[in-house]
Design an enzyme around this catalytic site. Structure first.
Site, PDB file in Angstrom:
ATOM      1  N   ARG A  36      43.913 -64.174 127.964  1.00  0.00           N
ATOM      2  CA  ARG A  36      44.069 -62.745 128.331  1.00  0.00           C
ATOM      3  C   ARG A  36      45.358 -62.491 129.096  1.00  0.00           C
ATOM      4  O   ARG A  36      45.413 -61.610 129.972  1.00  0.00           O
ATOM      5  CB  ARG A  36      42.876 -62.239 129.140  1.00  0.00           C
ATOM      6  CG  ARG A  36      41.524 -62.584 128.569  1.00  0.00           C
ATOM      7  CD  ARG A  36      41.346 -62.082 127.172  1.00  0.00           C
ATOM      8  NE  ARG A  36      40.055 -62.465 126.613  1.00  0.00           N
ATOM      9  CZ  ARG A  36      39.708 -62.259 125.351  1.00  0.00           C
ATOM     10  NH1 ARG A  36      40.559 -61.705 124.511  1.00  0.00           N
ATOM     11  NH2 ARG A  36      38.539 -62.621 124.901  1.00  0.00           N
ATOM     12  N   LYS A  93      33.092 -71.475 136.737  1.00  0.00           N
ATOM     13  CA  LYS A  93      32.373 -70.653 135.759  1.00  0.00           C
ATOM     14  C   LYS A  93      31.362 -71.591 135.122  1.00  0.00           C
ATOM     15  O   LYS A  93      31.737 -72.547 134.447  1.00  0.00           O
ATOM     16  CB  LYS A  93      33.354 -70.137 134.717  1.00  0.00           C
ATOM     17  CG  LYS A  93      32.714 -69.459 133.501  1.00  0.00           C
ATOM     18  CD  LYS A  93      33.788 -68.874 132.578  1.00  0.00           C
ATOM     19  CE  LYS A  93      33.192 -68.234 131.341  1.00  0.00           C
ATOM     20  NZ  LYS A  93      34.230 -67.611 130.487  1.00  0.00           N
ATOM     21  N   GLU A 124      29.211 -68.133 128.679  1.00  0.00           N
ATOM     22  CA  GLU A 124      30.067 -68.190 127.487  1.00  0.00           C
ATOM     23  C   GLU A 124      30.364 -69.629 127.061  1.00  0.00           C
ATOM     24  O   GLU A 124      31.499 -70.005 126.809  1.00  0.00           O
ATOM     25  CB  GLU A 124      31.372 -67.415 127.734  1.00  0.00           C
ATOM     26  CG  GLU A 124      31.125 -65.946 128.023  1.00  0.00           C
ATOM     27  CD  GLU A 124      32.398 -65.105 128.142  1.00  0.00           C
ATOM     28  OE1 GLU A 124      33.435 -65.642 128.576  1.00  0.00           O
ATOM     29  OE2 GLU A 124      32.335 -63.921 127.789  1.00  0.00           O
ATOM     30  N   ASP A 142      31.854 -56.348 132.162  1.00  0.00           N
ATOM     31  CA  ASP A 142      33.051 -57.179 132.041  1.00  0.00           C
ATOM     32  C   ASP A 142      34.344 -56.367 132.076  1.00  0.00           C
ATOM     33  O   ASP A 142      34.929 -56.122 131.028  1.00  0.00           O
ATOM     34  CB  ASP A 142      32.984 -57.978 130.734  1.00  0.00           C
ATOM     35  CG  ASP A 142      34.125 -58.964 130.611  1.00  0.00           C
ATOM     36  OD1 ASP A 142      34.822 -59.183 131.607  1.00  0.00           O
ATOM     37  OD2 ASP A 142      34.308 -59.504 129.512  1.00  0.00           O
ATOM     38  N   GLU A 153      43.281 -56.820 130.172  1.00  0.00           N
ATOM     39  CA  GLU A 153      42.557 -57.255 128.974  1.00  0.00           C
ATOM     40  C   GLU A 153      41.973 -56.074 128.216  1.00  0.00           C
ATOM     41  O   GLU A 153      42.023 -56.033 126.993  1.00  0.00           O
ATOM     42  CB  GLU A 153      41.434 -58.227 129.381  1.00  0.00           C
ATOM     43  CG  GLU A 153      40.509 -58.577 128.232  1.00  0.00           C
ATOM     44  CD  GLU A 153      39.384 -59.554 128.596  1.00  0.00           C
ATOM     45  OE1 GLU A 153      39.319 -59.988 129.763  1.00  0.00           O
ATOM     46  OE2 GLU A 153      38.588 -59.877 127.706  1.00  0.00           O
ATOM     47  N   HIS A 176      32.962 -51.099 126.025  1.00  0.00           N
ATOM     48  CA  HIS A 176      33.012 -52.221 125.086  1.00  0.00           C
ATOM     49  C   HIS A 176      33.007 -51.812 123.625  1.00  0.00           C
ATOM     50  O   HIS A 176      32.317 -52.431 122.799  1.00  0.00           O
ATOM     51  CB  HIS A 176      31.867 -53.197 125.358  1.00  0.00           C
ATOM     52  CG  HIS A 176      32.356 -54.626 125.410  1.00  0.00           C
ATOM     53  ND1 HIS A 176      33.161 -55.172 124.415  1.00  0.00           N
ATOM     54  CD2 HIS A 176      32.195 -55.613 126.328  1.00  0.00           C
ATOM     55  CE1 HIS A 176      33.445 -56.432 124.737  1.00  0.00           C
ATOM     56  NE2 HIS A 176      32.897 -56.719 125.903  1.00  0.00           N
TER      57      HIS A 176
HETATM   58  O1  GCW Z   1      35.881 -60.907 129.596  1.00  0.00           O
HETATM   59  C1  GCW Z   1      35.715 -62.189 129.274  1.00  0.00           C
HETATM   60  C2  GCW Z   1      37.014 -62.558 128.664  1.00  0.00           C
HETATM   61  C3  GCW Z   1      37.156 -64.042 128.580  1.00  0.00           C
HETATM   62  C4  GCW Z   1      36.995 -64.581 130.000  1.00  0.00           C
HETATM   63  C5  GCW Z   1      35.624 -64.198 130.526  1.00  0.00           C
HETATM   64  C6  GCW Z   1      35.414 -64.644 131.964  1.00  0.00           C
HETATM   65  C7  GCW Z   1      38.020 -66.498 131.001  1.00  0.00           C
HETATM   66  O2  GCW Z   1      37.118 -61.953 127.404  1.00  0.00           O
HETATM   67  O3  GCW Z   1      38.402 -64.333 128.045  1.00  0.00           O
HETATM   68  O4  GCW Z   1      37.151 -65.975 130.032  1.00  0.00           O
HETATM   69  O5  GCW Z   1      35.522 -62.812 130.511  1.00  0.00           O
HETATM   70  O6  GCW Z   1      35.689 -63.857 132.848  1.00  0.00           O
HETATM   71  O7  GCW Z   1      34.969 -65.743 132.171  1.00  0.00           O
END
Ligand code: GCW
Length: 670
Positions: free
Chosen positions: A147, A266, A270, A343, A371, A481
């Site tokens: 990003r 993290k 994801e 997000d 982003e 989104h």
């Molecule tokens: O919004 C999402 C982004 C990812 C990012 C994730 C996060 C680093 O699209 O690219 O990963 O959040 O904040 O962990």
């Protein structure tokens, strides 16, 4: 004689033009004259004090400046990094109980000079709102930036530790000038290799450059490192062997970097590994790392950005997972929560976790990199968005603030010359979240461009309106989104990807159909996300009649002819928002044209080129969203609106390359 003078005059004008045309933006807001030769008195010497002295000596145009370390009650009350600035009869005195405090005072004094403040009777006391004001880089070891829209990573991992780019110091200086005192060097999607001994030496080299500027380094760590890097059978946080591995790693880090800040994690988000892989909680994971770091004074910043494809409402997930853990984290753990529950959308209500974990240290994660706000193509000043957040979340309820960096290796650091203002604003607000967006914009404009009210006034207005404009032409009234798949640049409210997680698709969020539009998060008929807010607010959000317009479709699914507070139908209000956003973008472009006389040709041209893209994108967003939503509403566009330029079927064919971490070029856009 006159001719000769004219020739000399023209020569100097020529020189001035040449230097103006060599304006690549690399000097950021630090453009003060460097030939001042001021008298600076300071009895002590250290790497940090030398920086403070050098800055003042080069650029301060007033009388003598005295730098003093003071340990009296006044200065101790200002904490480790606070300071005073006082005009005395024949000098200015900077006082602080630490060297970093004196460095901040020096930058403050220079800022006053550069912004044309009255300097005769200074009597300033400053204390940062947070001890930790930190940038998060999402930089990968291969030089890409997740990003990132300003080129590649600033860190030249291949050349470190032997070669130190001069930009490392320039970076540290810029951060110190706005009070940033920490940096997480690598992506939260962390490669375990980051912790290899060879890489730690590179990290040490950067830490050594940053230290004199009061900046500590931190690393994002991959929770599975003990297994992937250390060869252990697992990374279970309750396994003693795993803890021992981390203890050893932490010891190695501190032997290289005695003031290392700590880890950012993290986990179980994801696809990242985490304690939940072993049936443990986030607190189990965070506390294990915290125990390893504790003897050295290190911190764990544990992210609450978690969501699960099976949860019916993604906005509720972080709260559901973290609230039950309130009070169970060790005191050197800070839970890092994104400003909104989903997000970094163009606009989100605050994450309800901020008012739900009174027994846990919390820090806000803001996103400086754009982003979801037009990458480095759109001029969007983010201070108003962050101020909105601080309007709901009391600054003193937080322990720290982090910002996802928008910095890369492009000459002007941030891609868009105006994106520098967001780096600047982040630092200023992390120091003092009560500062107004207006004051920040004004400071930045004066230092970065020109201190002329015919420039500053219109530009300030433009910056202050820019976030609202972007929200309006992208996702007004609480929509969120509805971006194209993965790259998050253009609109694709119709986006369907076979086999994709539903919560990664726009239709999950806008829920548009013949019956209306919006995500029902109300407690009676919807997901009940409103109930995660304190009662007084939950009631306001829960009722479409009282819910603020800007969050209406975030919390409610409403018929197209729903009557808005001002009597219009929802459809008409939505159309007008898109139109307002577009017209404001056009106005921004017109204002910039008038600013030409005040700005050097290079920066003028770069910004003009991007504003052109921004306006075209605003048309794209408006056409895509309204033409698509119209297929459900079946209603006409209100009179007086600009006619759509595109056809829906053509817009549906637009595809930007997914893996494009660079700025989408003009030719790729409709
Ligand atoms: O919004 C999402 C982004 C990812 C990012 C994730 C996060 C680093 O699209 O690219 O990963 O959040 O904040 O962990």
């Amino acid at each position: 004689m006159v001719k000769k003078l004219l020739a000399v005059g023209l020569f100097f004008v020529g020189l001035a033009c040449m230097s103006a045309s060599a304006e690549d933006g690399s000097r950021l807001w630090l453009r003060q004259d460097i030939a001042a030769q001021a008298t600076v008195c300071c009895k002590l010497q250290s790497a940090t004090l030398d920086k403070a002295k050098e800055e003042l000596r080069k650029s301060w145009q007033g009388g003598p400046v005295i730098l003093e370390l003071c340990y009296d009650a006044e200065h101790t009350a200002l904490g480790k990094e606070g300071y005073t600035i006082k005009t005395l009869s024949d000098s200015v005195r900077l006082g602080a109980s630490s060297e970093a405090g004196l460095l901040y005072a020096a930058y403050h004094l220079l800022r006053l000079q550069e912004t044309g403040a009255a300097l005769e009777r200074l009597d300033i006391k400053e204390k940062p709102a947070y001890d930790l004001r930190i940038l998060n880089h999402w930089d990968n070891p291969d030089g890409t930036v997740e990003r990132g829209y300003a080129g590649h990573s600033l860190w030249e991992w291949n050349e470190l530790p032997e070669t130190l780019s001069p930009r490392y110091e320039a970076y540290a200086r810029a951060n110190a000038s706005i009070g940033i005192n920490g940096t997480v060097l690598n992506n939260v999607n962390a490669s375990p290799n980051m912790l290899e001994s060879g890489n730690l030496k590179k990290v040490k080299a950067l830490a050594d450059v940053f230290r004199p500027y009061g900046i500590k380094v931190y690393l994002s760590v991959n929770f599975a490192s003990p297994a992937v890097l250390g060869g252990l059978p697992n990374a279970d946080p309750l396994d003693e062997g795993v803890f021992e591995w981390w203890k050893g790693k932490v010891k190695e880090i501190y032997s290289l970097i005695p003031d290392f800040g700590g880890f950012l994690v993290k986990a179980n988000s994801e696809g990242q590994p985490g304690p939940c892989d072993y049936g443990r909680t986030h607190a189990d994971g965070a506390n294990m790392l915290a125990r390893a770091l504790k003897p050295y004074g290190g911190l764990v910043m544990w992210r609450a950005f978690v969501y699960n494809p099976t949860e019916h409402d993604r906005a509720k997930q972080a709260y559901a997972e973290f609230k039950p853990l309130d009070g169970t984290f060790l005191d050197n753990v800070i839970v890092q929560v994104k400003n909104g529950p989903i997000d970094f959308q163009p606009r989100e209500p605050y994450s309800p976790l901020f008012t739900a974990m009174p027994h846990t240290s919390l820090m806000a994660e803001l996103q400086i990199t754009q982003e979801y706000l037009g990458h480095s193509n759109h001029l969007v000043f983010l201070a108003p968005m962050w101020k909105e957040f601080f309007g709901y979340v009391r600054p003193e309820s937080l322990r720290a603030v982090a910002g996802v960096s928008n910095i890369g290796n492009e000459a002007n650091w941030c891609g868009h010359d105006f994106a520098q203002a967001n780096w600047y604003a982040f630092g200023r607000l992390a120091w003092n979240p009560r500062m107004s967006s207006e004051d920040i914009a004004e400071e930045w404009l004066k230092q970065t461009f020109a201190d002329d009210s015919s420039f500053v006034c219109p530009m300030k207005k433009m910056m202050l309106e820019s976030h609202e404009a972007a929200v309006s032409y992208m996702m007004p009234l609480g929509l969120h989104h509805i971006f194209a798949w993965n790259h998050h640049y253009g609109p694709e409210p119709w986006c369907e990807v076979e086999g994709a997680r539903p919560d990664w698709l726009p239709s999950y969020y806008h829920q548009a159909g013949k019956d209306g539009i919006g995500f029902d998060r109300s407690s009676r008929t919807g997901s009940g996300a409103t109930a995660q807010y304190p009662d007084s607010l939950a009631r306001v959000f829960d009722n479409p009649q009282t819910c603020p317009d800007e969050f209406l479709l975030w919390f409610h699914h409403l018929p197209w002819d729903f009557k808005m507070k001002d009597g219009r139908t929802l459809w008409d209000a939505l159309c007008c928002k898109y139109e307002d956003g577009l017209q404001t973008a056009r106005k921004m472009q017109a204002v910039w044209t008038e600013m030409k006389p005040y700005v050097d040709a290079e920066r003028y041209g770069r910004v003009a080129e991007r504003l052109d893209i921004q306006v075209n994108d605003a048309v794209w967003w408006k056409d895509a969203c309204l033409l698509y939503f119209q297929t459900f509403s079946g209603m006409k566009l209100p009179a007086g609106m600009e006619k759509p330029k595109h056809k829906l079927k053509d817009l549906k064919k637009v595809k930007l390359p997914i893996s494009n971490y660079e700025r989408p070029a003009r030719e790729m856009l409709p």
